[in-house]
Design an enzyme around this catalytic site. Structure first.
Site, PDB file in Angstrom:
ATOM      1  N   TYR A  23       0.789  -1.036   0.025  1.00 24.68           N
ATOM      2  CA  TYR A  23      -0.023  -0.130  -0.053  1.00 24.68           C
ATOM      3  C   TYR A  23       0.868   1.418   0.067  1.00 24.68           C
ATOM      4  O   TYR A  23       0.179   2.346   0.333  1.00 24.68           O
ATOM      5  CB  TYR A  23      -1.000   0.137   1.118  1.00 24.68           C
ATOM      6  CG  TYR A  23      -2.005  -1.222   1.150  1.00 24.68           C
ATOM      7  CD1 TYR A  23      -3.075  -0.821   0.398  1.00 24.68           C
ATOM      8  CD2 TYR A  23      -1.717  -2.431   2.095  1.00 24.68           C
ATOM      9  CE1 TYR A  23      -4.058  -2.278   0.305  1.00 24.68           C
ATOM     10  CE2 TYR A  23      -2.594  -3.217   1.932  1.00 24.68           C
ATOM     11  CZ  TYR A  23      -3.794  -3.229   1.001  1.00 24.68           C
ATOM     12  OH  TYR A  23      -4.726  -4.168   0.979  1.00 24.68           O
ATOM     13  N   GLY A  24       2.207   1.223  -0.333  1.00 27.59           N
ATOM     14  CA  GLY A  24       2.955   2.494  -0.411  1.00 27.59           C
ATOM     15  C   GLY A  24       4.317   2.214  -0.254  1.00 27.59           C
ATOM     16  O   GLY A  24       4.650   1.058  -0.583  1.00 27.59           O
ATOM     17  N   GLU A  25       5.086   3.410  -0.116  1.00 26.98           N
ATOM     18  CA  GLU A  25       6.505   3.408  -0.190  1.00 26.98           C
ATOM     19  C   GLU A  25       7.064   3.581   1.172  1.00 26.98           C
ATOM     20  O   GLU A  25       6.350   4.217   2.011  1.00 26.98           O
ATOM     21  CB  GLU A  25       7.046   4.440  -1.278  1.00 26.98           C
ATOM     22  CG  GLU A  25       6.399   4.281  -2.577  1.00 26.98           C
ATOM     23  CD  GLU A  25       6.791   5.567  -3.542  1.00 26.98           C
ATOM     24  OE1 GLU A  25       6.922   5.357  -4.646  1.00 26.98           O
ATOM     25  OE2 GLU A  25       6.915   6.803  -2.819  1.00 26.98           O
ATOM     26  N   LYS A  41       6.540   5.003   6.517  1.00 31.90           N
ATOM     27  CA  LYS A  41       5.740   4.203   5.256  1.00 31.90           C
ATOM     28  C   LYS A  41       4.579   5.324   4.887  1.00 31.90           C
ATOM     29  O   LYS A  41       3.831   5.851   5.686  1.00 31.90           O
ATOM     30  CB  LYS A  41       5.230   2.777   6.156  1.00 31.90           C
ATOM     31  CG  LYS A  41       4.445   2.145   5.055  1.00 31.90           C
ATOM     32  CD  LYS A  41       3.598   1.032   5.540  1.00 31.90           C
ATOM     33  CE  LYS A  41       4.712   0.000   6.235  1.00 31.90           C
ATOM     34  NZ  LYS A  41       3.922  -1.367   6.554  1.00 31.90           N
ATOM     35  N   ASP A 133       2.698 -14.071   7.407  1.00 28.82           N
ATOM     36  CA  ASP A 133       3.379 -13.654   6.186  1.00 28.82           C
ATOM     37  C   ASP A 133       5.028 -13.678   6.239  1.00 28.82           C
ATOM     38  O   ASP A 133       5.537 -12.527   5.906  1.00 28.82           O
ATOM     39  CB  ASP A 133       2.977 -12.461   5.626  1.00 28.82           C
ATOM     40  CG  ASP A 133       3.286 -12.151   4.136  1.00 28.82           C
ATOM     41  OD1 ASP A 133       3.649 -13.141   3.428  1.00 28.82           O
ATOM     42  OD2 ASP A 133       3.547 -11.026   3.726  1.00 28.82           O
TER      43      ASP A 133
END
Length: 469
Positions: A23-25, A41, A133
């Protein structure tokens, strides 16, 4: 063009990404006076419409965690369209950077990281939290060389007030998923342990055993039917490591080793010695060169001349919470940005002209040390224009789809051997009059990314500057 812009007050934000998530960098923030570093983030809710629910759950879980083998959560800043999460900065990068494709790493290093991973997972499970995960891309290395579990986007509570529940969400990354996750409601702890077992195999052999744990996968079927001994990666393992792997990756989750049993296994307790010692004495009494100090039984069947994987870390500030971060969050919540544009954060320069972007980059060896340690970068001895031309030729020869993004990075899209999407970026950086190619994974398997990187580097050997590797 500057590579850093004002974030707020004395904090600088580097435009180059530390990493990318679903969902992003993630970008690096640096305090100009104290030199403290934190990771930020950045989530764009207009771009990722379903991000809010996942981010809220991630934050709710992460903010209550405090352990040396888990990335620390410092705080968050929410805006209508964007969100910023402040995290501990891990300068060593992702664990996959330490793994040589098809080779792995020294057994002593794999054992050290496995012990630290087990310590972190034990803490999480003790809190009733499942990560769901676990993979090398979500395991970071701190400045002190310690492994730290990150990315709690898939994490969930499986135990509350002593009562444990079965999980039913099919989530995670296919090669690391326990078979029961895809078949039925499952217990959280054995599923996490399975993923840790796949990480162990990857560390010792430099490859993954299968693409997924379904009956349609030939490699997994061989494992189920115990017809795997002559196949890779299993033939690379010594007997004790193979025994541990087999017990962790037991198809029957009820017979799978528990976390405590993994920690007590003979392989986990074996004294491998210090692989970093350069004055090891061999059987003839002579000092040998720096080598892997692991016996055949301890544990990977590899030649002693296999290159070691350096884990020396730069002497950076400790990963404690920066004292000035409290002031940073206060300023943000009070609308204290001072960039003169009425926005909280300066945005990376938008420049579609690849050549212009590269030519204007101004990075030095001194400030480049602010970024994470990476084994996927190298210098070239050609101009920006010539390097870009060679890159384009290499991409075409490999049948890669590529394009420039708004920041000027070259984005490569392909698939790995398991036919899963693989996306990575290349930045051409001007460094003290030289050109550096910096490759970063955006999406997909880290080991497959490193394989692609090595092939690209080989295809560019005519311009690689071996004197400045």
């Amino acid at each position: 063009m500057s590579q850093a812009s004002i974030f707020v007050e004395d904090w600088l934000c580097y435009n180059t990404n530390l990493g990318e998530g679903a969902y992003g960098e993630v970008k690096l923030l640096l305090h100009r006076k104290t030199k403290e570093k934190i990771a930020c983030k950045m989530i764009d809710h207009d771009k990722y419409k379903d991000a809010s629910l996942h981010i809220n759950r991630e934050v709710m879980i992460h903010k209550f965690l405090d352990h040396e083998n888990i990335i620390k959560y410092y705080g968050r800043r929410q805006e209508p369209a964007k969100e910023y999460i402040f995290l501990e900065y891990a300068s060593g990068g992702e664990l996959f950077q330490m793994i040589e494709p098809d080779i792995g790493m020294p057994s002593s290093e794999a054992q050290k990281f496995m012990k630290q991973l087990m310590n972190g997972i034990k803490y999480l499970h003790g809190k009733g939290i499942a990560h769901r995960d676990i993979k090398p891309e979500n395991l970071l290395i701190g400045a002190d060389g310690k492994l730290k579990i990150s990315d709690f986007g898939m994490a969930t509570l499986f135990r509350f007030k002593g009562k444990e529940r079965l999980l039913d969400k099919k989530c995670g990354t296919k090669p690391y998923l326990a078979p029961e996750v895809l078949q039925r409601p499952y217990y959280a702890q054995p599923a996490d342990i399975w993923s840790c077992g796949i990480v162990l195999v990857a560390m010792l052999t430099g490859e993954l055993p299968w693409a997924d744990t379904t009956n349609g996968n030939e490699e997994f079927i061989k494992w189920k039917n115990e017809e795997y001994l002559c196949d890779t990666p299993w033939r690379k393992l010594g007997n004790t490591a193979l025994a541990l792997s087999k017990q962790i990756l037991n198809i029957d989750s009820e017979k799978r080793l528990t976390l405590e049993q993994v920690q007590k296994h003979p392989w986990m307790k074996f004294q491998f010695g210090n692989d970093d010692e350069s004055d090891v004495v061999d059987s003839s009494g002579e000092k040998s060169a720096k080598r892997w100090n692991s016996m055949m039984e301890a544990e990977t069947r590899q030649n002693a001349d296999t290159p070691d994987v350096a884990l020396s870390q730069p002497n950076l500030p400790s990963s404690r919470k920066p004292a000035s971060l409290v002031q940073l969050l206060k300023e943000l919540n009070e609308g204290g940005a001072r960039n003169g544009r009425g926005a909280f954060f300066s945005q990376p320069a938008q420049n579609a002209d690849l050549m212009t972007h590269f030519a204007q980059s101004t990075i030095t060896k001194e400030n480049f040390q602010d970024f994470i340690k990476s084994m996927t970068r190298f210098y070239v001895k050609s101009t920006h224009e010539r390097t870009l031309e060679c890159l384009c030729n290499a991409f075409e020869q490999s049948h890669y789809t590529w394009a420039a993004d708004a920041s000027g990075a070259v984005v490569i899209s392909t698939v790995d051997l398991m036919k899963n999407p693989l996306v990575f970026k290349v930045n051409l950086l001007k460094m003290d009059g030289k050109v550096m190619l910096d490759f970063r994974l955006s999406k997909g398997c880290g080991l497959e990314f490193k394989k692609k990187f090595l092939k690209l580097k080989e295809s560019l050997k005519d311009i690689v500057d071996n004197k400045n590797i």
